[in-house]
Write a protein that holds these residues in place. Structure first.
Motif, PDB file in Angstrom:
ATOM      1  N   MET A 287      40.472   6.839  38.524  1.00 56.44           N
ATOM      2  CA  MET A 287      40.177   6.819  36.920  1.00 56.44           C
ATOM      3  C   MET A 287      40.160   8.147  36.077  1.00 56.44           C
ATOM      4  O   MET A 287      39.389   8.910  37.084  1.00 56.44           O
ATOM      5  CB  MET A 287      39.421   5.770  37.047  1.00 56.44           C
ATOM      6  CG  MET A 287      37.182   6.474  37.226  1.00 56.44           C
ATOM      7  SD  MET A 287      36.038   4.609  36.788  1.00 56.44           S
ATOM      8  CE  MET A 287      35.313   5.058  37.351  1.00 56.44           C
TER       9      MET A 287
ATOM     10  N   ALA B 155      33.037  11.798  31.625  1.00 55.82           N
ATOM     11  CA  ALA B 155      31.703  12.236  32.283  1.00 55.82           C
ATOM     12  C   ALA B 155      31.094  13.289  33.683  1.00 55.82           C
ATOM     13  O   ALA B 155      30.593  11.873  34.611  1.00 55.82           O
ATOM     14  CB  ALA B 155      30.224  10.693  32.052  1.00 55.82           C
TER      15      ALA B 155
ATOM     16  N   CYS C 287      29.896  10.123  35.998  1.00 57.92           N
ATOM     17  CA  CYS C 287      29.117   8.921  36.085  1.00 57.92           C
ATOM     18  C   CYS C 287      30.679   7.825  36.191  1.00 57.92           C
ATOM     19  O   CYS C 287      31.086   8.164  35.790  1.00 57.92           O
ATOM     20  CB  CYS C 287      28.830   8.637  34.353  1.00 57.92           C
ATOM     21  SG  CYS C 287      26.504  10.080  34.918  1.00 57.92           S
TER      22      CYS C 287
ATOM     23  N   ASP D 143      31.473   3.963  36.588  1.00 62.33           N
ATOM     24  CA  ASP D 143      31.070   2.160  35.611  1.00 62.33           C
ATOM     25  C   ASP D 143      30.864   1.466  37.046  1.00 62.33           C
ATOM     26  O   ASP D 143      31.617   2.082  38.365  1.00 62.33           O
ATOM     27  CB  ASP D 143      31.940   1.683  34.472  1.00 62.33           C
ATOM     28  CG  ASP D 143      31.574   0.540  34.827  1.00 62.33           C
ATOM     29  OD1 ASP D 143      31.191  -0.290  34.842  1.00 62.33           O
ATOM     30  OD2 ASP D 143      31.937   0.168  32.857  1.00 62.33           O
TER      31      ASP D 143
ATOM     32  N   THR E 171      37.190   2.810  41.603  1.00 61.90           N
ATOM     33  CA  THR E 171      36.981   3.628  41.759  1.00 61.90           C
ATOM     34  C   THR E 171      34.953   3.827  42.058  1.00 61.90           C
ATOM     35  O   THR E 171      34.874   4.330  43.355  1.00 61.90           O
ATOM     36  CB  THR E 171      36.829   4.692  40.279  1.00 61.90           C
ATOM     37  OG1 THR E 171      38.546   4.449  39.902  1.00 61.90           O
ATOM     38  CG2 THR E 171      37.350   6.573  41.146  1.00 61.90           C
TER      39      THR E 171
ATOM     40  N   LYS F  73      43.549  -0.619  32.417  1.00 62.70           N
ATOM     41  CA  LYS F  73      43.759  -1.469  33.522  1.00 62.70           C
ATOM     42  C   LYS F  73      45.168  -2.554  33.616  1.00 62.70           C
ATOM     43  O   LYS F  73      45.516  -3.148  34.765  1.00 62.70           O
ATOM     44  CB  LYS F  73      43.218  -2.722  33.201  1.00 62.70           C
ATOM     45  CG  LYS F  73      41.222  -2.096  32.914  1.00 62.70           C
ATOM     46  CD  LYS F  73      40.841  -2.517  34.473  1.00 62.70           C
ATOM     47  CE  LYS F  73      39.683  -1.746  34.866  1.00 62.70           C
ATOM     48  NZ  LYS F  73      39.306  -1.410  35.870  1.00 62.70           N
TER      49      LYS F  73
ATOM     50  N   GLU G  94      46.817  -1.595  37.494  1.00 67.48           N
ATOM     51  CA  GLU G  94      45.720  -0.414  38.135  1.00 67.48           C
ATOM     52  C   GLU G  94      46.427  -0.087  38.902  1.00 67.48           C
ATOM     53  O   GLU G  94      45.559   0.577  39.979  1.00 67.48           O
ATOM     54  CB  GLU G  94      44.661  -0.629  37.668  1.00 67.48           C
ATOM     55  CG  GLU G  94      44.638  -1.954  38.384  1.00 67.48           C
ATOM     56  CD  GLU G  94      42.852  -3.240  37.899  1.00 67.48           C
ATOM     57  OE1 GLU G  94      42.193  -3.002  36.741  1.00 67.48           O
ATOM     58  OE2 GLU G  94      42.328  -3.553  39.115  1.00 67.48           O
TER      59      GLU G  94
ATOM     60  N   TYR H 188      42.615  12.620  21.386  1.00 65.42           N
ATOM     61  CA  TYR H 188      42.887  14.245  22.012  1.00 65.42           C
ATOM     62  C   TYR H 188      43.189  15.114  21.388  1.00 65.42           C
ATOM     63  O   TYR H 188      43.414  15.008  20.487  1.00 65.42           O
ATOM     64  CB  TYR H 188      44.003  13.764  23.674  1.00 65.42           C
ATOM     65  CG  TYR H 188      44.333  12.079  24.261  1.00 65.42           C
ATOM     66  CD1 TYR H 188      42.977  12.625  25.493  1.00 65.42           C
ATOM     67  CD2 TYR H 188      44.451  10.969  24.781  1.00 65.42           C
ATOM     68  CE1 TYR H 188      43.161  11.563  26.448  1.00 65.42           C
ATOM     69  CE2 TYR H 188      44.043  10.015  24.998  1.00 65.42           C
ATOM     70  CZ  TYR H 188      43.448  10.149  26.191  1.00 65.42           C
ATOM     71  OH  TYR H 188      42.817   9.197  27.398  1.00 65.42           O
TER      72      TYR H 188
HETATM   73  C1  FMN Z   1      38.751  10.051  27.935  1.00 63.58           C
HETATM   74  C2  FMN Z   1      38.269   8.522  28.965  1.00 63.58           C
HETATM   75  C3  FMN Z   1      37.162   9.033  29.436  1.00 63.58           C
HETATM   76  C4  FMN Z   1      36.362   8.044  30.507  1.00 63.58           C
HETATM   77  N1  FMN Z   1      35.810   7.966  31.228  1.00 63.58           N
HETATM   78  C5  FMN Z   1      35.178   7.246  31.996  1.00 63.58           C
HETATM   79  C6  FMN Z   1      33.857   7.765  32.764  1.00 63.58           C
HETATM   80  O1  FMN Z   1      33.146   8.674  32.862  1.00 63.58           O
HETATM   81  N2  FMN Z   1      33.224   6.535  33.740  1.00 63.58           N
HETATM   82  C7  FMN Z   1      34.098   5.242  33.757  1.00 63.58           C
HETATM   83  O2  FMN Z   1      32.933   4.561  34.576  1.00 63.58           O
HETATM   84  N3  FMN Z   1      35.009   5.106  33.093  1.00 63.58           N
HETATM   85  C8  FMN Z   1      35.348   6.279  32.059  1.00 63.58           C
HETATM   86  N4  FMN Z   1      36.335   5.564  31.630  1.00 63.58           N
HETATM   87  C9  FMN Z   1      36.954   4.616  31.572  1.00 63.58           C
HETATM   88  C10 FMN Z   1      37.921   4.611  33.442  1.00 63.58           C
HETATM   89  O3  FMN Z   1      39.117   5.280  32.749  1.00 63.58           O
HETATM   90  C11 FMN Z   1      38.537   2.276  32.676  1.00 63.58           C
HETATM   91  O4  FMN Z   1      37.479   1.315  32.528  1.00 63.58           O
HETATM   92  C12 FMN Z   1      39.296   2.439  34.164  1.00 63.58           C
HETATM   93  O5  FMN Z   1      40.395   1.745  33.880  1.00 63.58           O
HETATM   94  C13 FMN Z   1      38.792   2.174  35.707  1.00 63.58           C
HETATM   95  O6  FMN Z   1      40.163   1.622  36.495  1.00 63.58           O
HETATM   96  P1  FMN Z   1      39.276   1.699  37.897  1.00 63.58           P
HETATM   97  O7  FMN Z   1      38.337  -0.193  37.782  1.00 63.58           O
HETATM   98  O8  FMN Z   1      40.093   0.619  38.394  1.00 63.58           O
HETATM   99  O9  FMN Z   1      38.665   1.979  38.547  1.00 63.58           O
HETATM  100  C14 FMN Z   1      36.634   7.038  30.462  1.00 63.58           C
HETATM  101  C15 FMN Z   1      38.401   6.315  29.651  1.00 63.58           C
HETATM  102  C16 FMN Z   1      38.661   6.771  28.774  1.00 63.58           C
HETATM  103  C17 FMN Z   1      40.127   6.990  28.178  1.00 63.58           C
END
Ligand code: FMN
Length: 160
Positions: free
Chosen positions: A33, A37, A51, A53, A58, A87, A90, A154
């Motif tokens: 993803m 952070a 960091c 979520d 991921t 999403k 994904e 961006y």
């Molecule tokens: C520019 C940008 C920065 C992001 N930074 C983070 C981050 O630092 N940590 C995080 O958990 N999600 C971050 N996200 C959100 C995740 O990329 C997004 O929730 C993603 O769909 C998670 O994918 P997954 O659930 O399939 O792993 C960011 C999104 C963008 C557009």
């Protein structure tokens, strides 16, 4: 004193960052993803952090595998950043992309500015995120111009 969520997000969005795609592998499953952070932690020994979520796929894969790779995006990889943040589709984020495999097994994307391959040495439970501290096993870097992100938009820096 509690902080209003909107005020907090607005203040955080003023912090300009690079953009990475954090990838991982467990067995034959790969995922990744978009992550801003990301930070250095220590030079000796080499440590970095990301960091993730707790609700992200991921995060679940890193927790399971104990490895991750940080793919630092280049200025022309905005579409990849959006793809790995969406999403929608994904489970097809890697479709059509050529990848290499890092020493840890994590996928490495092509055309990036740098890649940092890590093994998790600490995971700190922090609110709705987990801070993964990675011991750096391998690095790769180029002189490409990096992709930047600030206030939801961006930008780029330097010449390609
Ligand atoms: C520019 C940008 C920065 C992001 N930074 C983070 C981050 O630092 N940590 C995080 O958990 N999600 C971050 N996200 C959100 C995740 O990329 C997004 O929730 C993603 O769909 C998670 O994918 P997954 O659930 O399939 O792993 C960011 C999104 C963008 C557009």
């Amino acid at each position: 004193m509690s902080v209003a969520s909107e005020d907090f997000k607005r203040a955080l969005s003023a912090w300009a960052t690079g953009v990475t795609i954090v990838t991982s592998r467990s067995g034959d499953r790969i995922h990744g993803m978009t992550v801003s952070a990301f930070n250095e932690v220590s030079l000796d020994p080499p440590l970095v952090l990301v960091c993730a979520d707790k609700s992200s796929n991921t995060h679940a894969l890193i927790a399971e595998s104990g490895v991750f790779a940080v793919n630092v995006l280049s200025r022309d990889q905005e579409a990849l950043s959006n793809r790995f943040a969406s999403k929608k589709d994904e489970d097809r984020r890697f479709e059509g992309l050529e990848t290499d495999t890092a020493a840890t097994g994590a996928p490495l994307l092509r055309g990036t500015v740098a890649a940092i391959d890590c093994r998790v040495v600490a995971a700190h439970d922090s609110g709705d995120h987990v801070i993964y501290v990675g011991s750096v096993e391998a690095v790769f870097s180029t002189d490409r111009a990096p992709l930047l992100y600030c206030r939801g938009a961006y930008g780029g820096m330097g010449a390609d």
